[in-house]
Enzyme design. Structure first.
Site, PDB file in Angstrom:
ATOM      1  N   SER A 135       0.832  -1.210   0.000  1.00 17.66           N
ATOM      2  CA  SER A 135       0.000   0.000   0.000  1.00 17.66           C
ATOM      3  C   SER A 135       0.863   1.256   0.000  1.00 17.66           C
ATOM      4  O   SER A 135       1.973   1.267   0.551  1.00 17.66           O
ATOM      5  CB  SER A 135      -0.867  -0.032   1.263  1.00 17.66           C
ATOM      6  N   TYR A 160      -1.778  -1.539  11.136  1.00 17.98           N
ATOM      7  CA  TYR A 160      -2.108  -2.009   9.780  1.00 17.98           C
ATOM      8  C   TYR A 160      -0.999  -1.607   8.806  1.00 17.98           C
ATOM      9  O   TYR A 160      -0.468  -2.434   8.052  1.00 17.98           O
ATOM     10  CB  TYR A 160      -3.452  -1.420   9.323  1.00 17.98           C
ATOM     11  N   LYS A 164       2.088  -3.816   6.517  1.00 16.36           N
ATOM     12  CA  LYS A 164       2.449  -3.729   5.093  1.00 16.36           C
ATOM     13  C   LYS A 164       3.965  -3.602   4.951  1.00 16.36           C
ATOM     14  O   LYS A 164       4.584  -4.260   4.115  1.00 16.36           O
ATOM     15  CB  LYS A 164       1.743  -2.538   4.435  1.00 16.36           C
TER      16      LYS A 164
END
Ligand code: UFG
Length: 356
Positions: A135, A160, A164
């Site tokens: 992302s 979160y 990544k």
């Protein structure tokens, strides 16, 4: 761009988390490009709506679907034993930023364990090509825009986002450690695609984004407000240092995004990678403000949206958009759909859901 696999030597791609929003669009594009697909999902964040839609769009009733949790190593191993897997596209992960701040253990355990199991099975089953869904969040509040793949990754602002970054690093390390393996164990090759803001739905309106509860992301909130499920859209912040005061993002059409996956998988399977671990930005290269997106949505769909300006949302970066030159040149891929068409598709999908 994409190599059409000949029937006798069809390559098989495992799509983990394949029943979800991005996974279902990718499954359609893979099948249309001539690949065999196995979909694996634990259905923790979706129902069968999109998988059923995939079957309708492709006219294929026989797409293998395996209900497993990728956090269970035995199930992942069994999957790799039951099917010859030539490439994996790994989507199976939790993705709610706010929830990850409240429940970091749940996020680290799920997002890291599932990926580690996929990588271990990839290595022990003779090697494999692994595409990781990363992302733009890894760039944080970038100093220089647009961001290239060489732009620095900044410390993540949520668990979160951190998963990544960690998963990118794990993939890089596994690729390097397995490079010279042979025999029953084999090398893992990897590509990380850094998505900007995926939006929209398939033109058939048979698959799209299906958030559970109140949507966190902008476009599902817009469409749910337009259909009457939500009373009013809050535009978070209109005092940012941008032309209209709202944040800038690079909104990438979901079908364009899905096609980037096919291009990346073909690059791996056709032996075209220049390094065993590669990273590509997947965006349009065009910044669009939140306010602009809202007004475009109104215009293209001929409706008025109930919205108000609200305080800034904690954790939002002011602006982020992609330099897409590397993906354009190396993957032979370019975002094609206009933001207007994408917003029309998002609305068509919301209406389709309302008719169900
Ligand atoms: N926004 C609103 N109102 C809403 C929802 C969003 O004004 O109801 C604004 C946000 O403040 C932001 C823009 O719309 O300026 C886009 O917000 P999204 O939540 O749709 O997307 P983000 O840019 O926050 O999300 C992206 C990725 C996520 C990733 C996140 C990390 O889409 O996967 O960055 O910060 F987790």
């Amino acid at each position: 761009m994409t190599t059409m696999a000949n029937n006798s030597e069809k390559k098989r791609v495992l799509v983990s988390g394949g029943a979800g929003y991005i996974g279902s669009h990718v499954t359609v594009e893979l099948i249309e490009a001539g690949y065999d697909v196995v979909v694996a999902d634990n259905m923790s964040n979706c129902d069968m709506t999109c998988f059923e839609g995939v079957k309708k769009i492709t006219g294929r009733d026989d797409i293998p679907f395996v209900k497993i949790d990728c956090c269970d190593a035995d199930s992942v191993n069994k999957l790799f034993s039951d099917y010859r897997i030539d490439a994996v596209i790994h989507f199976a992960a939790f993705k709610a930023v706010g929830e990850s701040v409240a429940e970091p253990i749940k996020y680290y355990r799920n997002n890291l364990d599932s990926f580690l199991n996929i990588l271990e099975a990839s290595k022990t089953h003779g090697g494999c090509n692994v595409l990781f869904s990363s992302s733009a969040t890894v760039y944080g509040e970038a100093e220089k825009l647009p961001v290239t793949e060489e732009s620095p990754r900044l410390p993540a602002t949520s668990p979160y986002g951190n998963t990544k970054q960690i998963c990118e690093d794990i993939l890089r390390d596994v690729v390097s450690a397995t490079a010279s393996l042979s025999g029953s164990e084999g090398p893992v090759k990897g590509i990380a695609l850094r998505y900007f803001n995926p939006i929209g739905a398939h033109p058939s309106a048979l698959i799209g984004e299906l958030p559970r509860g109140v949507p966190n992301n902008l476009v599902p909130f817009i469409t749910q407000t337009a259909i009457g499920k939500r009373e009013c859209l809050s535009i978070f912040g209109n005092d940012y240092p941008t032309e209209d005061g709202t944040c800038l993002r690079d909104y990438i059409d979901i079908v364009d995004l899905a096609k980037a996956h096919v291009a990346a998988v073909s690059r791996m399977l056709d032996g075209k990678m220049k390094k065993d671990y590669e990273i590509f930005n997947i965006g349009t290269g065009r910044p669009v403000s939140v306010y602009e997106l809202v007004t475009k949505f109104e215009k293209v769909n001929g409706l008025k949206l109930n919205y108000k300006f609200a305080p800034r949302r904690p954790g939002d970066v002011v602006a982020i958009w992609a330099d897409t030159a590397l993906a354009n040149e190396e993957l032979g891929w370019k975002a094609e759909r206009s933001v207007e068409d994408t917003l029309a598709s998002a609305w068509a999908w919301e209406k389709h859901l309302a008719e169900k």
